[in-house]
Design an enzyme around this catalytic site. Structure first.
Site, short mmCIF file in Angstrom:
data_model
loop_
_atom_site.label_atom_id
_atom_site.label_comp_id
_atom_site.label_asym_id
_atom_site.label_seq_id
_atom_site.Cartn_x
_atom_site.Cartn_y
_atom_site.Cartn_z
N GLY A 1 7.13 -3.62 -93.74
CA GLY A 1 6.16 -2.48 -93.83
C GLY A 1 5.01 -3.08 -93.17
O GLY A 1 5.36 -3.51 -92.20
N ASP B 1 -2.41 1.63 -103.33
CA ASP B 1 -1.60 1.88 -103.03
C ASP B 1 -0.52 2.76 -103.07
O ASP B 1 0.52 2.09 -103.15
CB ASP B 1 -1.55 0.61 -101.40
CG ASP B 1 -0.21 1.18 -100.52
OD1 ASP B 1 -0.32 2.83 -100.18
OD2 ASP B 1 0.34 0.47 -100.04
N LEU C 1 15.45 -6.90 -96.24
CA LEU C 1 15.76 -6.02 -97.56
C LEU C 1 15.33 -4.11 -96.55
O LEU C 1 14.81 -2.99 -96.76
CB LEU C 1 14.66 -6.07 -98.32
CG LEU C 1 15.76 -7.43 -98.92
CD1 LEU C 1 15.63 -7.85 -99.87
CD2 LEU C 1 17.62 -6.37 -99.44
N LYS D 1 8.76 -12.13 -98.87
CA LYS D 1 8.16 -10.76 -98.37
C LYS D 1 7.57 -11.93 -96.79
O LYS D 1 6.33 -12.78 -97.21
CB LYS D 1 7.02 -10.39 -99.31
CG LYS D 1 6.46 -9.36 -98.33
CD LYS D 1 5.30 -8.58 -99.65
CE LYS D 1 4.55 -7.55 -99.20
NZ LYS D 1 3.56 -7.00 -99.71
N PHE E 1 2.98 -5.19 -93.87
CA PHE E 1 2.49 -6.38 -93.65
C PHE E 1 3.95 -7.13 -92.96
O PHE E 1 3.49 -8.21 -92.29
CB PHE E 1 2.51 -6.44 -95.37
CG PHE E 1 2.60 -8.13 -95.56
CD1 PHE E 1 3.31 -8.86 -95.62
CD2 PHE E 1 1.26 -8.24 -96.48
CE1 PHE E 1 3.10 -10.71 -95.98
CE2 PHE E 1 0.84 -9.72 -97.17
CZ PHE E 1 1.60 -10.63 -96.69
N GLY E 2 4.48 -6.82 -92.97
CA GLY E 2 5.54 -7.39 -92.47
C GLY E 2 7.31 -7.55 -92.75
O GLY E 2 7.48 -5.47 -92.93
N GLU E 3 8.04 -8.15 -92.53
CA GLU E 3 9.44 -8.11 -93.30
C GLU E 3 9.62 -8.27 -94.27
O GLU E 3 8.81 -9.82 -95.10
CB GLU E 3 10.27 -8.56 -92.04
CG GLU E 3 10.20 -8.04 -90.92
CD GLU E 3 10.49 -8.74 -89.22
OE1 GLU E 3 10.98 -9.97 -89.50
OE2 GLU E 3 11.10 -8.46 -88.53
N VAL E 4 10.70 -7.62 -95.30
CA VAL E 4 11.49 -8.57 -96.72
C VAL E 4 12.55 -8.97 -96.39
O VAL E 4 13.57 -7.98 -95.88
CB VAL E 4 10.99 -7.74 -97.32
CG1 VAL E 4 11.22 -7.81 -98.75
CG2 VAL E 4 8.77 -7.17 -97.81
#
Length: 645
Positions: free
Chosen positions: A335, A451, A332, A354, A337-340
């Site tokens: 970011g 954020d 999806l 996530k 943080f990582g992938e979703v």
């Protein structure tokens, strides 16, 4: 895949097993773009290479994989063979020798060739092919038989998930090989096998297998795909030697042959099982008591940790199954943080998964923080955390699936923004405000998001906003109103001046971010972009202040609205936004006041002063005010910055 050949293939040789001595040819592919002459140096080197691969000692074939080179550039030849793990060294040598003898007949003048047999693969090239992923020139083979007693759409789901799980297992294993037994029902089973050349990196192997697995249509009872770097196959009989590879992971254990071994197994396993069950019972009671105690105890200011969310923990295999082993098509977004990924649980519930990037140094702390924070929150304007996974290097969050992506996907796209008229945007502004108010005041904890931005506002089916991404959030104590940090995190365009410059944050920091967000929602423009007015350039906040000062705030309105909005309503929202982005935190309203301002027009609004991060013109710089523009960045990405004290 650039040249995948696809056709229906009837398995007339279904009786052939992995232990068969006869080598069964499947397919070959020659490179017709690069050729050599029969008397060339390359021809000599190729013959030397093939001879060396077929004349190794017995121990070399027992490993099932060998590479070799012959000659010097530009006539160097690199080759390799790969035998199935379940075949003996004799069968491996026989297959490789047979393939070598056929090579110059099938590809007599080609500098590259790959040859597929039931028991082995042979490959050579004038390029370096060792530890290099190649998915070109493969072939898809399929049975002509339809699945029995299973609907085709169900059949695909039943087969695809175990095959993807096998791919993950193979990629992580030393030999890059895995098998699966797939139970369709009480009387029908399928057998799956995946393999890569062992020289591939884990990710390359997984990518190769996923490409192959997803080329198969899964509408027949058997199928396979052959690629230079990997292969996969499934069928309704055990086409591999089960005794050589062990029992497939999804199948039930078969009884042993020896009576003594059965006695030993019973004597060892039964006491261990009983002891294990007793331990489980003891820990379950203790865990239950601990959860009850945690519910009664007050929350400490900094005593929250991930163990308080134990009941939300997911098994990693369940998450792999839900996302089809993190299939790229299910991705999806991505970011810091990582992938979703989008996933579907066994219950049929759609989720957003996530996955923390293994290379993200800051993500591990944010991961635990997000679990602790979001697990305690329940509000219609906050995304709901369903669970998490903390297993080995894997750190995963499982959220409710919100179908309409994030707000920035609509606001800043000339086509998509047409779906957000003013009525919907006004509703979104109110929903975000109520969500922040819940975080600041109405939840059991006082939480500062840190954020807030358009990319962290998700929209559901009815375009209702849901605040997401709590990796940067901080929990405040009972009487705490502000905090200081040396680790500034968030997105510069939305940061308040005191936070960006001094690391000081409070509820008023979120209020500032909300003000920027409101201006973006009204205008459909990014704060991070630069806008010109009266020979002066500034960000969206500066541009809005100039329009306000000139008595023309309506020029900020997104042209896509046409005339379908109330000028007084939008002007009031701009006024509220300017109050939110005041330079001094004390001059900004609280979220409870903001919600009231949005709810009723009877509340009088204070006159705004020049906002924080205001880009002053030369004339304005001549005044006594301090220029804050040097502290402003147009970077949109969430950042982490450590500042000296």
């Amino acid at each position: 895949m650039s040249s995948l050949i696809s056709f229906i293939f009837l398995f007339l040789f279904s009786s052939i097993t992995a232990s068969a001595q006869n080598t069964f040819y499947l397919y070959h592919n020659c490179s017709v773009t690069t050729t050599f002459s029969s008397n060339s140096t390359y021809s000599t080197n190729l013959k030397t290479l093939l001879s060396s691969l077929s004349s190794l000692n017995a121990s070399s074939y027992s490993t099932g994989f060998q590479t070799a080179t012959a000659g010097q550039a530009p006539d160097r030849v690199t080759g390799l063979f790969l035998c199935r793990v379940d075949v003996s060294s004799e069968v491996c040598r026989s297959c490789v020798t047979f393939a070598v003898n056929e090579t110059l007949t099938r590809c007599p003048k080609d500098k590259e060739g790959v040859f597929y047999y039931e028991q082995c693969l042979l490959r050579y090239s004038n390029r370096n092919i060792v530890a290099t992923l190649n998915t070109d020139g493969g072939m898809f083979m399929q049975s002509a038989r339809n699945p029995l007693s299973v609907k085709q759409d169900q059949f695909r789901d039943l087969v695809l998930t175990p095959m993807n799980l096998a791919a993950v297992e193979a990629a992580r294993s030393f030999k890059k090989w895995a098998v699966r037994k797939i139970d369709l029902n009480a009387s029908q089973s399928l057998y799956g096998m995946v393999r890569c050349t062992p020289d591939l990196r884990e990710q390359d192997c997984l990518d190769c297998l996923k490409i192959g697995i997803n080329q198969v249509t899964y509408d027949k009872i058997g199928g396979r795909i052959l690629l230079p770097s990997c292969a996969s196959r499934y069928d309704n009989y055990a086409f591999y030697n089960e005794s050589n590879v062990g029992t497939p992971q999804d199948s039930s254990p078969r009884p042993g042959k020896g009576g003594n071994s059965s006695v030993i197994i019973i004597a060892v396993v039964v006491p261990i099982t009983v002891l294990f069950l007793l331990l489980v019972a003891v820990f379950s009671v203790r865990a239950k008591n601990k959860r009850t105690l945690n519910e009664k105890e007050p929350v400490a200011e900094d005593g929250n940790d991930i163990t308080t969310a134990g009941s939300l923990q997911f098994d990693f295999k369940a998450i792999e199954a839900a996302t089809n082993c993190f299939l790229p098509i299910n991705k999806l977004g991505q970011g810091g943080f990582g992938e979703v990924y989008k996933g579907t649980l066994s219950s049929g519930l759609q989720v957003a998964v996530k996955r923390l990037s293994k290379t993200s140094g800051q993500g591990e702390k944010e991961f635990e923080n997000e679990v602790v924070v979001v697990a305690k929150l329940q509000h219609r304007n906050l995304v709901k955390l369903l669970g998490y996974c903390l297993e080995g290097e894997e750190k995963i969050l499982v959220y409710e699936f919100v179908p309409n992506k994030s707000l920035d996907h609509f606001l800043f796209d000339s086509t998509m923004k047409m779906k957000l008229d003013w009525t919907r945007r006004y509703k979104i502004i109110g929903g975000i405000a109520r969500g922040i108010l819940y975080l600041h005041q109405d939840s059991r904890l006082t939480i500062i998001h840190r954020d807030l931005k358009a990319g962290n506002i998700l929209l559901d089916d009815d375009m209702n906003p849901k605040i997401a991404d709590f990796g940067m959030a901080r929990i405040f104590g009972m009487d705490q109103t502000e905090a200081m940090t040396r680790r500034v995190v968030g997105t510069y365009g939305y940061m308040s001046p005191e936070y960006a410059m001094y690391g000081q944050f409070s509820m008023k920091s979120d209020v500032y971010s909300f003000g920027v967000l409101v201006l973006e929602i009204i205008s459909g423009m990014k704060n991070s972009s630069l806008y010109q007015m009266d020979e002066s350039v500034g960000n969206l906040v500066t541009y809005t202040w100039r329009l306000w000062s000139n008595g023309s705030p309506s020029e900020l309105v997104d042209p896509s609205f046409g005339d379908n909005y109330q000028t007084s309503e939008i002007t009031r929202c701009i006024h509220i936004a300017l109050l939110c982005v005041q330079e001094d935190a004390e001059d900004r309203p609280t979220m409870s006041s903001i919600v009231q301002m949005l709810t009723t027009s009877l509340i009088a609004l204070a006159e705004p002063r020049p906002p924080g991060f205001f880009f002053r013109s030369k004339q304005e710089q001549a005044g006594p005010s301090i220029d804050s523009s040097t502290h402003c960045s147009v970077d949109e990405a969430s950042i982490t910055r450590v500042t000296p004290r």
